[in-house]
Design a protein around this motif. Structure first.
Motif, PDB file in Angstrom:
ATOM      1  N   ALA A 284       0.809  -1.218   0.000  1.00  0.00           N
ATOM      2  CA  ALA A 284       0.000   0.000   0.000  1.00  0.00           C
ATOM      3  C   ALA A 284       0.843   1.268   0.000  1.00  0.00           C
ATOM      4  O   ALA A 284       0.536   2.236  -0.692  1.00  0.00           O
ATOM      5  N   MET A 285       1.926   1.283   0.802  1.00  0.00           N
ATOM      6  CA  MET A 285       2.763   2.477   0.932  1.00  0.00           C
ATOM      7  C   MET A 285       4.227   2.128   0.704  1.00  0.00           C
ATOM      8  O   MET A 285       4.744   1.184   1.294  1.00  0.00           O
ATOM      9  N   ASN A 286       4.870   2.900  -0.130  1.00  0.00           N
ATOM     10  CA  ASN A 286       6.227   2.619  -0.571  1.00  0.00           C
ATOM     11  C   ASN A 286       7.093   3.861  -0.379  1.00  0.00           C
ATOM     12  O   ASN A 286       6.846   4.905  -0.981  1.00  0.00           O
ATOM     13  N   ILE A 287       8.123   3.763   0.467  1.00  0.00           N
ATOM     14  CA  ILE A 287       9.046   4.879   0.666  1.00  0.00           C
ATOM     15  C   ILE A 287      10.120   4.820  -0.414  1.00  0.00           C
ATOM     16  O   ILE A 287      10.848   3.838  -0.531  1.00  0.00           O
ATOM     17  N   ASP A 288      10.214   5.882  -1.187  1.00  0.00           N
ATOM     18  CA  ASP A 288      11.173   5.936  -2.288  1.00  0.00           C
ATOM     19  C   ASP A 288      11.449   7.393  -2.620  1.00  0.00           C
ATOM     20  O   ASP A 288      10.908   8.292  -1.967  1.00  0.00           O
ATOM     21  N   GLY A 289      12.260   7.628  -3.641  1.00  0.00           N
ATOM     22  CA  GLY A 289      12.636   8.985  -3.991  1.00  0.00           C
ATOM     23  C   GLY A 289      12.119   9.411  -5.346  1.00  0.00           C
ATOM     24  O   GLY A 289      11.501   8.620  -6.069  1.00  0.00           O
ATOM     25  N   PRO A 290      12.365  10.649  -5.739  1.00  0.00           N
ATOM     26  CA  PRO A 290      11.868  11.158  -7.015  1.00  0.00           C
ATOM     27  C   PRO A 290      12.423  10.429  -8.229  1.00  0.00           C
ATOM     28  O   PRO A 290      11.825  10.481  -9.305  1.00  0.00           O
ATOM     29  N   TRP A 291      13.549   9.727  -8.043  1.00  0.00           N
ATOM     30  CA  TRP A 291      14.101   8.949  -9.147  1.00  0.00           C
ATOM     31  C   TRP A 291      13.164   7.818  -9.576  1.00  0.00           C
ATOM     32  O   TRP A 291      13.297   7.275 -10.667  1.00  0.00           O
TER      33      TRP A 291
END
Length: 434
Positions: A284-291
């Motif tokens: 449901a929720m994924n921590i990641d960056g703008p890349w």
């Protein structure tokens, strides 16, 4: 006697004029040949009517190699085509992940087989500068400072000298699947409650996930509660705050939080695993960056983005970074390389990079362009960026990643006492930096 005095004064005037004219020559901290040589007034030039110019021009027969990550291939190929059309300098793309470039440059630079232009996060700059691997941004310095945010310029500088040509700013955000979670949680306490309802571990369905074995992701748990890497804005290598009272409190929170939300080992949660689960609708929720923005958009899920939920009532404090172009000091074509680094970091190039890869521009006009400013994912990055901590750029930062990852792996995988694990990690950092 009068004739002798007049003659002496005439000679002194000639020396004075000569000294003044030679004192305003072209200064370059990047070595001979890296900028167009200072123009010289000669009788021959005057007779032929030659026009003096300080314009930077590529070396005759120049060709360039550029290192970038695989996600940026389309962008590099697009701007390379435009650059070649303008300067008649061919550009070749070679795939090297940004975080790996300085380590590769250490050996490949002196060997003459490295790229002419590289791009890497600012926390690697100190190592690159102290090893003499990159040229200062001298010729384009004024326009670089004017065009980009002050934070980006400072991050691309070391000891007050600007080396980089900033191209993007970044920090972690929370992506979420709107079909699984219409509204994102604002606190980690809410995440825990959601996990009790949504987690289905046997069927590999998860509520919230980050790369638990990567200190870049884990840092926010320590920093939000009072931990820090180095004191004095990241410049004091002797002041390490990764095992202070706040850091220990954060590691204790992390240990309990992971048990409730993500009961896996650090080796189980790689970037590819996390991405696969998210794009398949199992997360449901994924921590990641703008890349990751462009690839996630193409995955076909109902994608949303938000700041990372708060920890113990405080806004989560993530690492932030600035990526910039740098010119390899061993390049055969420094003029052409500097021209490309500047060309690849203009407003137009940064907007193109945003459109193709979702990177957040460091160029002030590009960031304010409606194409960028109206994008909800960029808004999330900029909001989280306000609560971020720039990664220290001193060389000693290189000794932080592995010990901290190993220490937190002991906390998460083996249930080791957080204070003991952090004390051990910090001691390893100190030993490595002696």
């Amino acid at each position: 006697m009068k004739k002798w005095v007049v003659t002496l004064l005439s000679v002194m005037m000639v020396f004075t004029i000569t000294a003044c004219s030679s004192g305003g020559g072209n200064h370059s901290s990047s070595g001979a040949g890296t900028t167009t040589e200072a123009t010289e007034s000669t009788d021959t030039a005057a007779d032929s009517g030659a026009v003096e110019s300080d314009q930077l021009v590529p070396e005759e027969g120049a060709s360039l190699v550029v290192w970038e990550s695989k996600e940026s291939r389309a962008f590099i190929e697009a701007i390379a085509k435009d650059f070649t059309a303008k300067y008649n300098v061919p550009v070749k793309f070679e795939e090297v992940a940004a975080p790996d470039q300085v380590n590769k440059l250490v050996n490949d630079g002196p060997a003459g087989i490295a790229a002419d232009v590289v791009v890497f996060p600012h926390d690697n700059l100190g190592k690159a500068v102290t090893a003499g691997l990159v040229f200062p941004n001298d010729y384009h310095e004024a326009q670089t400072r004017e065009a980009n945010s002050e934070l980006a310029v400072n991050a691309a500088s070391y000891d007050g000298i600007l080396y980089g040509y900033p191209r993007s700013v970044e920090t972690l955000i929370m992506f979420y699947n709107k079909d699984l979670l219409p509204e994102p949680p604002k606190t980690m306490e809410e995440v825990v409650e959601l996990s009790k309802k949504m987690n289905d571990i046997p069927n590999k369905k998860y509520t919230y996930m980050w790369e638990i074995g990567n200190f870049y992701y884990d840092y926010m748990y320590l920093a939000t509660t009072g931990g820090y890497v180095f004191g004095n804005n990241g410049s004091d290598k002797a002041d390490i705050g990764l095992n202070n009272e706040g850091a220990v409190k954060g590691a204790q929170f992390l240990q309990q939080f992971a048990k409730q939300v993500l009961p896996l080992t650090t080796s189980d949660v790689t970037g590819d695993v996390k991405k696969g689960l998210f794009t398949n609708g199992q997360l449901a929720m994924n921590i990641d960056g703008p890349w990751a923005i462009q690839e996630l958009k193409k995955a076909g899920i109902n994608l949303g983005a938000a700041v990372i939920p708060s920890i113990n009532g405080e806004p989560s404090k993530t690492f932030s970074g600035v990526k910039a172009w740098y010119v390899n000091s061993y390049t055969k074509y420094p003029n052409a390389a500097k021209l490309f680094a500047e060309f690849a970091s203009t407003k137009e190039s940064q907007i193109k990079a945003f459109e193709l890869n979702g990177v957040v521009p460091s160029n002030k006009e590009a960031a304010a362009d409606p194409t960028v400013a109206n994008d909800p994912f960029t808004v999330a990055v900029l909001e989280q960026f306000k609560n971020s901590y720039p990664m220290p750029a001193i060389p000693e930062m290189g000794s932080v990643w592995s010990p901290m990852a190993a220490g937190l792996a002991d906390v998460l995988n083996k249930g080791k006492d957080p204070k003991a694990a952090l004390d051990n990690a910090v001691q390893q950092i100190k030993d490595a930096n002696k």
